[in-house]
Scaffold this motif. Structure first.
Motif: not given
Lengths: 242, 72
Positions: B51-52, A46-48, A103-105, A69-70
């Protein structure tokens, strides 16, 4: 008599060529470009990136991480038994505090093992996301800027404004302190340090320094992040990822 | 944002005033693509939301590649 007869096997899938030919014949068009069916990869990534976008859609020129989306992606990862671990790659300039903490939680409360890797920059709200993972890494040249929360634009100068901001500040500080080795006082001290940032208060931590103050677990890169993820996966997997 | 480049700023920011084409999200076999709609039921991939990591290796998912929407 019927020895040569072979009934059509309904379970046998039609060959892709046959399907394409039939679609052309019957519908006059070719089949859509299908994404191949993959075996789910054991580790997802997962890219932040860019700004973490919150309640306001940022102008289209901005590169943003959209939390709406995340979050479903995190839910999908958590529910998919084939996905054994998640690598969170951070290169963010910060952004919306609520979206960032959300997102962090989510990362924090996942059962799927997570490893974060700060590359380039993990500034402001990037810090809680980095520490939310089970294990955090930072590349040697990556930087993290720790600075206080502030409002831009018109600020009504009443004491309540300050108190409100202080409360918002405390949410972030508490989260970081709970999920890393850093002490509350040390973090507050870094946030309000003067003389290190031009025209601003705060501290810039480069690679090793972030580890020394206890914010991040280790200096490393892709290989060490994946190795750590495999290690975290091992107990439940009985032997780890092949 | 700090730029560290030998290119002059006006070259880097060329076309920044132009309004970018609006994008839309497209779901394809469980994969979400952010696309820019082109003429004639075609779309250009702008960004891949997954994410894949395997999907990032698929040619038609690469930003800039053109996919046909007519079939959806």
């Amino acid at each position: 008599m019927f020895e040569d007869y072979e009934p059509a096997d309904p379970d046998e899938p039609a060959s892709p060529e046959k399907v394409t030919m039939e679609t052309i014949k019957e519908l006059g068009q070719i089949a859509p470009p299908q994404a191949p069916e993959f075996e789910a990869q054991p580790f997802h990534c997962l890219s932040i990136i860019g700004q973490i976008e919150g309640h306001m859609v940022l102008p289209p020129r901005n590169k943003t991480t959209k939390y709406e989306h995340v979050i479903p992606q995190l839910v999908a990862i958590e529910q998919n038994p084939k996905i054994k671990g998640l690598l969170v790659v951070l290169n963010t300039v910060g952004g919306d505090i609520e979206a960032g903490l959300a997102i962090a939680e989510m990362l924090k409360t996942m059962q799927t093992p997570t490893v974060s890797l700060v590359l380039g920059g993990g500034h402001s709200i990037g810090a809680p996301i980095a520490v939310a993972a089970d294990y955090s890494l930072i590349s040697e040249t990556a930087t993290m800027t720790i600075h206080p929360i502030r409002l831009s634009g018109l600020v009504i100068g009443v004491p309540q404004t300050y108190e409100y901001l202080d409360k918002m500040q405390d949410r972030v500080i508490r989260f970081i302190v709970q999920h890393s080795r850093i002490e509350k006082e040390a973090l507050r001290d870094m946030m309000f340090r003067t003389g290190e940032l031009v025209r601003d208060v705060g501290t810039v931590l480069v690679g090793e320094e972030a580890v020394r103050v206890g914010l991040i677990n280790e200096v490393g890169g892709l290989a060490s992040a994946l190795a750590r993820l495999s290690q975290l996966v091992q107990p439940e997997n009985g032997g780890g990822i092949q | 944002m700090i730029l560290y480049t030998v290119l002059p700023l006006e070259d880097v920011l060329e076309g920044i005033d132009e309004e970018p084409t609006p994008t839309m999200m497209l779901s394809l076999n469980g994969l979400t693509l952010e696309v820019e709609q082109l003429e004639g039921f075609q779309a250009r991939v702008v960004r891949l939301h997954s994410t894949d990591p395997e999907y990032y290796l698929v040619a038609h998912c690469q930003p800039g590649s053109i996919i046909h929407l007519g079939e959806f």
